[in-house]
Design a protein around this motif. Sequence first.
Motif, PDB file in Angstrom:
ATOM      1  N   VAL A 133       0.967  -1.175   0.108  1.00 39.96           N
ATOM      2  CA  VAL A 133      -0.080   0.023  -0.026  1.00 39.96           C
ATOM      3  C   VAL A 133       0.923   1.346  -0.003  1.00 39.96           C
ATOM      4  CG1 VAL A 133      -1.743   1.408   1.246  1.00 39.96           C
ATOM      5  CG2 VAL A 133      -1.878  -1.361   0.995  1.00 39.96           C
ATOM      6  N   ILE A 134       1.862   1.094   0.820  1.00 39.64           N
ATOM      7  CA  ILE A 134       2.490   2.420   0.859  1.00 39.64           C
ATOM      8  C   ILE A 134       3.491   2.757  -0.304  1.00 39.64           C
ATOM      9  CG2 ILE A 134       4.964   1.644   1.984  1.00 39.64           C
ATOM     10  CD1 ILE A 134       4.652   3.842   3.994  1.00 39.64           C
ATOM     11  N   LEU A 135       3.847   1.934  -1.043  1.00 39.85           N
ATOM     12  CA  LEU A 135       4.657   2.136  -2.243  1.00 39.85           C
ATOM     13  C   LEU A 135       3.770   2.499  -3.289  1.00 39.85           C
ATOM     14  CD1 LEU A 135       7.684   1.834  -3.254  1.00 39.85           C
ATOM     15  CD2 LEU A 135       7.195   0.931  -0.922  1.00 39.85           C
ATOM     16  N   PHE A 136       2.729   2.129  -3.336  1.00 38.28           N
ATOM     17  CA  PHE A 136       1.364   2.619  -4.376  1.00 38.28           C
ATOM     18  C   PHE A 136       1.287   4.129  -3.995  1.00 38.28           C
ATOM     19  CE2 PHE A 136      -2.990   3.140  -5.000  1.00 38.28           C
ATOM     20  CZ  PHE A 136      -3.250   3.185  -6.388  1.00 38.28           C
ATOM     21  N   GLU A 137       1.112   4.232  -2.721  1.00 39.85           N
ATOM     22  CA  GLU A 137       0.724   5.698  -2.377  1.00 39.85           C
ATOM     23  C   GLU A 137       1.915   6.647  -2.700  1.00 39.85           C
ATOM     24  OE1 GLU A 137      -3.084   6.237   0.366  1.00 39.85           O
ATOM     25  OE2 GLU A 137      -1.738   5.248   1.387  1.00 39.85           O
ATOM     26  N   LEU A 138       3.028   6.137  -2.322  1.00 44.68           N
ATOM     27  CA  LEU A 138       4.274   7.065  -2.419  1.00 44.68           C
ATOM     28  C   LEU A 138       4.618   7.377  -3.709  1.00 44.68           C
ATOM     29  CD1 LEU A 138       6.712   5.695   0.261  1.00 44.68           C
ATOM     30  CD2 LEU A 138       5.336   7.733   0.277  1.00 44.68           C
ATOM     31  N   THR A 139       4.054   6.540  -4.920  1.00 43.23           N
ATOM     32  CA  THR A 139       4.628   6.553  -6.076  1.00 43.23           C
ATOM     33  C   THR A 139       3.240   6.965  -7.195  1.00 43.23           C
ATOM     34  OG1 THR A 139       4.330   4.324  -6.569  1.00 43.23           O
ATOM     35  CG2 THR A 139       6.668   5.298  -5.810  1.00 43.23           C
ATOM     36  N   GLY A 140       2.333   6.568  -6.717  1.00 44.04           N
ATOM     37  CA  GLY A 140       0.831   6.715  -7.544  1.00 44.04           C
ATOM     38  C   GLY A 140       0.855   5.784  -8.807  1.00 44.04           C
ATOM     39  N   GLU A 141       1.919   4.623  -8.750  1.00 44.11           N
ATOM     40  CA  GLU A 141       2.341   3.812  -9.806  1.00 44.11           C
ATOM     41  C   GLU A 141       1.314   2.604  -9.634  1.00 44.11           C
ATOM     42  OE1 GLU A 141       3.542   3.633 -12.806  1.00 44.11           O
ATOM     43  OE2 GLU A 141       3.954   5.647 -12.727  1.00 44.11           O
ATOM     44  N   TYR A 142       0.146   2.450 -10.226  1.00 45.17           N
ATOM     45  CA  TYR A 142      -0.908   1.395 -10.052  1.00 45.17           C
ATOM     46  C   TYR A 142      -0.375   0.179 -11.166  1.00 45.17           C
ATOM     47  CZ  TYR A 142      -4.764  -1.737  -9.723  1.00 45.17           C
ATOM     48  OH  TYR A 142      -5.695  -3.048  -9.526  1.00 45.17           O
TER      49      TYR A 142
END
Length: 600
Positions: free
Chosen positions: A414-423
């Motif tokens: 979750v945190i990597l998705f939110e930190l980067t916005g890369e889905y």
Amino acid sequence: MTETMTKAAGAAAPPGAIRPVPWRERVGVGVREAQWGLAVLALVIGAGAGLGSIAFRWLIKTFTGLFSGHADYAAAGHAANPHVSWLGPYFVLLAPVIGGLLYGPLVDRFAKEARGHGVPEVMLAVAQRGGRINPQVSVVKALASALTIGSGGSVGREGPIVQIGSALGSTLGRIAKVTEGRMKLLVACGAAGGIAATFNAPLAGVFFAMELILRDFAIESFGAVVISSVAASVIGRAAFGDVAFLNLPAFHVDHVVQYGLFAVLGVVAGGVGIGFTRILYWIEDACDWAWRGPEWLRPAVGGLLLGVVLLVLPEMYGVGYPVLENAAEGKYAAAFLLLLLVGKILATSLTIGIGGSGGVFAPSLFMGAMLGAAYGAGMQTLMPSTSGAVGAYALVGMGAVFAGASRAPITAVVILFELTGEYSIILPLMLAIVTATLTSKLLSRDTVYTLKLRRRGIDLDGPATGAVLGTQQVDEVMEQAPGALAVDAGLSVAAMELSLSAHGVLPVTDKEGHYLGTITARAVAEALTDEPGSAGCGAIAGDLVERPASLTADMSLAVALHDLISHPGTGLPVLDSERARLVGWLTHQSALRALHPVRA
């Protein structure tokens, strides 16, 4: 005289009358016990954590500017500090020393628990101290961590903001006089709010608090933590803007072979996460062994060693997010990326070892980016047509190393998705994080957070130091198991046996006596209600078997109590070491009898 007595008599309540409850008392009880009270407290804590994150980031920016003369010296190379330009790049030898002279006495005098990376102290407070955290920790941690990072300490800000927000939640809970269970939840709300506001990651804040701090996903807990995280995020976004924390180019998986490459990266990253954990505490041990002076002076003297590292690798100064972004964009050669990986492990371990204050989350992301980018560059050389972009491996490596070090896979995703916005990278990210977590679990029983506590003789799953309950084994306190039902027993037979049982639940065994599970009175009642026939139309006990958490006779009572407390029933089955046969039954009463054993 008569008038006075009349007034006194009128003021006295007649016998049996119900005293009206003052509105202030009603509000106080509501805040402490009602659901709306929990929501209000979570909202206030989230707002406080959001404001605290703004102040904390301002402190870091201010101290970094003062000590280095740059907004982020890690990206400046071997540049001079314009405030003391005559020193050239050699000012980095003195910056950690001066910083240590400022935060060393502060931590030693006012809040020793502010030393180090913070999260283990919060985990301990929730697990064994009823959520109680020293109120001054929030102020001391903010100042000490900002000074550490600003003067060149190679640590992150997630550990400090978690401890700051948690201390706020604990303080507010103490003021409101909430129960211990609610106090723990408020501490988690503070941690979630801090993460959410600092990194513009509300979902990550929620899962960080649930997976690492509470280690529980109960509905009531989830709701309160979400409220706090949202409130903190709103304040954080108002101050910092609604943009992804890291600015990385878009990445895509173009070939199915890449999934295999990402899985291998996860295995390597899991090993790096454990390696970082070991080296961190080895260096801390070495610093403990070498230092013989007063603790308040240790950060300043050790700062000389850190300054040497910064002189050789200025990219290690502070958190280093610009360097991380450059690596993800493929701006560094593979050999230099590996040098940065080793340098970060050394610089972070040394910063913590000399007594610095800061988190290990951001360093683990940095290490993961360097590892992933170097791995991706190597794959491009070996498989140029199928390997894909280097940046994709850097992004996946960030989450995988953090998962390997912390063993918190949900938070990592979750945190990597939110930190980067890369889905677009979510599938390989999940794959690598799972493999990293499994690798980490195979290599070590502890994480970067729990190992710090275990080295102090603290087991989060065990009893608190000096506890009178929990040190025994299950077989010392269990009671005789209730009579088992045969797997082919009819529901009418099961209903009769359950009506005579004091537990409302019975074990179920097969013809050879092997334990299969349990059957509850509620399940039988529902089956008989739903079926048109009085005997359940041929249904048998085996059709309703459930498999609750089962304990073993040689298990520690402290570990067993975690399952017993979370189980809705009156007790749990105790099995032999092979988990094949039923040997006893553990209830709350039998556990408490360990305190006052019955004498013959």
